[in-house]
Design a protein around this motif. Structure first.
Motif, mmCIF file in Angstrom:
data_model
loop_
_atom_site.group_PDB
_atom_site.id
_atom_site.type_symbol
_atom_site.label_atom_id
_atom_site.label_comp_id
_atom_site.label_asym_id
_atom_site.label_seq_id
_atom_site.Cartn_x
_atom_site.Cartn_y
_atom_site.Cartn_z
ATOM 1 N N ILE A 558 64.684 86.587 67.246
ATOM 2 C CA ILE A 558 63.869 85.760 68.139
ATOM 3 C C ILE A 558 64.272 86.004 69.593
ATOM 4 C CG2 ILE A 558 63.115 83.423 68.704
ATOM 5 C CD1 ILE A 558 62.374 84.026 65.910
ATOM 6 N N ASN A 559 63.297 86.220 70.451
ATOM 7 C CA ASN A 559 63.504 86.227 71.893
ATOM 8 C C ASN A 559 63.025 84.896 72.470
ATOM 9 O OD1 ASN A 559 64.573 88.807 72.211
ATOM 10 N ND2 ASN A 559 62.545 89.740 72.325
ATOM 11 N N GLY A 560 63.776 84.393 73.426
ATOM 12 C CA GLY A 560 63.371 83.182 74.119
ATOM 13 C C GLY A 560 63.553 83.329 75.613
ATOM 14 N N LEU A 561 62.937 82.454 76.359
ATOM 15 C CA LEU A 561 63.026 82.464 77.820
ATOM 16 C C LEU A 561 63.610 81.147 78.304
ATOM 17 C CD1 LEU A 561 59.472 83.920 78.596
ATOM 18 C CD2 LEU A 561 61.650 85.170 78.581
ATOM 19 N N ILE A 562 64.459 81.239 79.338
ATOM 20 C CA ILE A 562 65.090 80.027 79.843
ATOM 21 C C ILE A 562 65.470 80.201 81.309
ATOM 22 C CG2 ILE A 562 67.478 80.682 79.275
ATOM 23 C CD1 ILE A 562 67.856 77.774 78.283
ATOM 24 N N ASP A 563 65.432 79.111 82.033
ATOM 25 C CA ASP A 563 65.973 79.070 83.386
ATOM 26 C C ASP A 563 67.498 79.081 83.255
ATOM 27 O OD1 ASP A 563 66.978 78.369 85.869
ATOM 28 O OD2 ASP A 563 65.482 76.812 86.246
ATOM 29 N N PRO A 564 68.164 80.061 83.821
ATOM 30 C CA PRO A 564 69.626 80.163 83.630
ATOM 31 C C PRO A 564 70.380 78.901 84.029
ATOM 32 C CG PRO A 564 68.767 82.146 84.677
ATOM 33 C CD PRO A 564 67.636 81.164 84.643
ATOM 34 N N ALA A 565 69.814 78.109 84.904
ATOM 35 C CA ALA A 565 70.516 76.904 85.357
ATOM 36 C C ALA A 565 70.431 75.760 84.354
ATOM 37 C CB ALA A 565 69.943 76.452 86.700
ATOM 38 N N THR A 566 69.605 75.903 83.326
ATOM 39 C CA THR A 566 69.393 74.789 82.391
ATOM 40 C C THR A 566 69.882 75.090 80.974
ATOM 41 O OG1 THR A 566 67.159 75.531 81.804
ATOM 42 C CG2 THR A 566 67.378 74.065 83.713
ATOM 43 N N VAL A 567 70.663 76.152 80.806
ATOM 44 C CA VAL A 567 71.114 76.537 79.462
ATOM 45 C C VAL A 567 72.015 75.452 78.874
ATOM 46 C CG1 VAL A 567 72.427 78.206 78.114
ATOM 47 C CG2 VAL A 567 70.960 78.982 79.982
#
Length: 757
Positions: A558-567
């Motif tokens: 699975i690939n996902g997308l995220i704002d690095p500041a909210t991990v």
């Protein structure tokens, strides 16, 4: 039991969990048909035995005393159990349509669904009457009825119950109801009055007249009124009217025990039906106009041997049905079944007293009830006391009827299999299986299944980071559609736990070799379930690899997308936070028990419902309420994943054992010592518990190490928002969500976790 390495040559599909099919499953479990796969489709996991329903209503038997566990029985028989409702048959394509899942192909079909209430001809009956049939699902209707009758009405006038149907079923029901309600009522409760309505001029019109007269005496003695010789013409919310005299009777509850017909969906199948919608069958129990379809029990009418709709005939038809299903797939002549002209009828009066009738023989007494009780308990024991089966011979040694093309495919399937790319599933099989799947489309998927290439190509929006995870495991359940849903849900869990949006999925599947049509159908079922879950998550299936193997297995990258500041990482736990768990634990022990026939079917149902529940909405809710650390509870068990979090965060944790939610049945199976094969490895983490010596005897202790599949989220939430967070999670459908502990600053002790109970 069918071995995973055995080639599937034929599919027998059983529609309905009636008495005949219970007998078939037991017989085929004792002596399987090699090369033949059995699938049972039924709405209910536990089906009631009709002969014991009056005793259950009267309060003499428990739920488990009177119900056959179909999921457990199917597991014993090596059969697949699909919990769903059939809504149609396409005879030209030989497929069964279900309400909640993809269609299923059959080579031979057997129908044993019972009858359905025919209330459409009576005004208001569909809206206001409570049907007793079909008996599957009866327990829910009975519980609702009992609750409404015993709700504590303040009126001194009797609560009026109308029983429409003066045959054996209606009379027995009325007597059982009166006994049960009389034994439950105290001096302050509202009295109950029961009236039986019948359009014939006598009670039990299909029985000898002497028996009807004796039951009239019983009803008179017990104060149960009966209105005969007139049909019910209208039912309203609190009244009932009859056609003959136009009289109106009070009826707070109307029970419908008459005018049954075949299920409505049979009308669209083109099968030869009688005037009540029942399937007309020959002495071989085959449909008159389609020899590939068999039917028994109430749903069938034997054209040469008409008999009343009674459970005794469904039971007796079970053995000849099993014989003929075997003979049909082996291309042998079929057995002709002729039902007995006289049969033993045992009818109870609700108070451990019964009548016996067969031909001119008639007897009554408490001893007859004891005789009936012995017969009924012995019947149920046939399906609850299941022996351990030995290995069965290979399919190639048996005479399964195949076409020349199928025979060539079967020879190929059992031949020495290639490795490397030679172990791939054929391109034509693969393309046909996935051609009808419709993965969700995303703008950031530049190359995917809509235009297949050597690899998928995806874009990453500016300012976003890529989250990547993979999971893969072999099937633990006999339903590929449900397994596909669980596997996809499990694989998505890591993405959601980190607070990411799922972007794309690449599948890796292992499919047992076999006939092309069987492999294609299996792959279609598997990926239909998976794509349904992926689409709901907005995750595009962009490709994958499918190869041959001994066992069914599935996984996803699975690939996902995220704002690095909210991990959300495991290492974000803070002292003073509360620990939230969104799903109950116990899947490991339950499915270990299921494989050993030691779990009740309803326990497995509840576990699967938990496993197919997505954590996507839960993850969003946790973030909204300030969660700083999160993980999904999977293979390492609750304790293993908590150890990972405390170690990464540099904190200690206290767990409240008594508050940890547990799936129904998990405490029972773990107490029996039935545990997952991964349990011993997880138990090595017990050194992380500071007070383990004092906790060893706690019943929940073993479940701390129980590996979970598609488990819930474990998160640290600020104490000042935890109550609102739990309440919202429950509103979102995570009913088992609870606070299971709290986080403390790291102490001097080496073990970071302590248990409270």
């Amino acid at each position: 039991m069918m071995k995973s390495s055995e080639i599937v040559l034929r599919d027998i599909v059983l529609v309905g969990g009636g008495h005949s099919h219970a007998v078939v499953l037991k017989m085929l479990g004792m002596k399987p048909i090699p090369g033949v796969r059995i699938t049972l489709i039924c709405r209910d996991t536990h089906t009631p035995y009709s002969g014991m329903l009056p005793g259950y209503i009267a309060g003499h038997y428990s739920y488990d005393d009177t119900h056959i566990d179909l999921r457990r029985l199917a597991e014993f028989a090596g059969a697949r159990f699909y919990r769903d409702e059939v809504i149609g048959i396409d005879r030209s394509r030989q497929t069964v349509q279900c309400r909640h899942r993809p269609e299923l192909a059959y080579d031979v079909l057997s129908i044993n669904t019972g009858s359905s209430p025919n209330v459409s001809a009576v005004v208001g009956a569909a809206q206001h009457a409570v049907p007793v049939k079909p008996i599957n699902g009866f327990n829910d209707r009975w519980a609702q009825l009992l609750a409404s009758i015993t709700a504590g009405h303040s009126s001194s006038s009797p609560y009026q119950i109308a029983v429409v149907g003066a045959g054996a079923g209606g009379v027995e029901l009325a007597l059982a109801l009166q006994h049960r309600l009389g034994s439950m009522r105290d001096s302050s409760a509202q009295p109950v009055a029961i009236t039986v309505f019948g359009k014939e001029k006598s009670l039990l019109p299909q029985a000898p007249s002497a028996l009807g007269k004796q039951f009239a005496e019983v009803l008179d003695t017990r104060g149960i009124r009966y209105v005969l010789g007139t049909a019910v013409s209208q039912v309203s919310e609190r009244t009932l009217s009859t056609a003959g005299d136009g009289a109106t009777y009070a009826a707070d509850t109307t029970l419908w025990v008459t005018e049954a017909g075949g299920p409505a969906w049979l009308g669209g199948t083109g099968l030869d039906l009688d005037d009540k919608g029942f399937i007309r069958v020959t002495e071989t129990l085959q449909s008159v106009n389609d020899p590939r379809i068999f039917a028994t029990g109430d749903v069938a009418t034997m054209i040469d041997h008409p008999r009343p709709k009674a459970g005794v005939f469904a039971v007796r038809q079970g053995k000849p049905l099993a014989i003929n299903l075997r003979r049909y797939v082996e291309n042998r002549s079929l057995f002709r079944y002729r039902p007995q002209r006289n049969w033993l009828a045992l009818i109870s009066t609700g108070d451990k007293y019964a009548f016996a009738s067969k031909g001119r023989f008639l007897a009554r007494g408490a001893w007859v009830w004891r005789w009936k009780d012995w017969i009924d308990r012995r019947f149920i024991a046939r399906f609850s006391e299941l022996p351990t089966m030995d290995e069965q011979p290979a399919a190639a040694q048996h005479n399964i009827a195949l076409s020349s093309e199928e025979n060539s495919q079967a020879i190929s399937a059992v031949a020495m299999r290639c490795g490397g790319c030679g172990a791939k599933v054929g391109a034509s099989v693969l393309s046909r299986a996935i051609s009808s799947l419709k993965p969700v489309e995303r703008e950031d998927v530049l190359v995917g299944l809509h235009a297949p290439d050597d690899a998928a190509v995806l874009s990453i929006p500016p300012g976003m980071a890529l989250v990547h995870s993979i999971d893969f495991f072999r099937s633990f359940i006999d339903d590929p559609y449900i397994f596909g849903k669980v596997a996809a849900n499990h694989s998505l869990g890591d993405i959601f736990a980190m607070g990411a949006e799922a972007q794309s999925a690449t599948a890796v599947a292992t499919i047992p070799q076999g006939l092309e049509s069987k492999v294609e159908a299996l792959l279609f079922q598997l990926m239909s379930g998976a794509v349904e879950v992926l689409n709901a998550a907005g995750c595009a299936l962009v490709g994958g690899h499918t190869g041959e193997g001994q066992e069914l297995a599935l996984g996803f990258a699975i690939n996902g997308l995220i704002d690095p500041a909210t991990v959300l990482k495991k290492g974000g736990l803070l002292p003073g936070q509360k620990l939230i768990l969104t799903k109950p634990i116990g899947t490991g022990t339950l499915f270990a028990a299921h494989a050993r026939l030691a779990a009740k079917g309803r326990w497995i149902d509840a576990a699967l419902e938990s496993m197919v529940l997505s954590s996507q909405a839960a993850a969003s809710c946790l973030r909204r309420h300030g969660a700083t650390a999160c993980t999904d509870v999977t293979g390492f068990g609750l304790l293993g994943h908590l150890v990972e979090m405390t170690k990464a965060s540099g904190v200690d944790a206290r767990l409240d054992l008594a508050s940890i939610p547990v799936l129904e049945g998990a405490l029972q199976t773990s107490k029996l010592g039935i545990l997952s094969s991964l349990q011993p490895a997880n138990v090595r983490l017990r050194r992380a518990i500071s007070n383990q010596a004092e906790s060893l005897d706690h019943p929940l202790y073993p479940l701390l190490f129980d590996p979970q599949t598609a488990g819930g989220l474990l998160a640290g939430v600020p104490a000042n928002s935890v109550d609102q967070c739990v309440a919202e999670l429950r509103r979102l459908g995570y009913a088992a969500t609870v606070v299971i502990g709290d986080i403390q600053a790291m102490g001097d002790q080496l073990a970071p976790i302590s248990l409270r109970y």
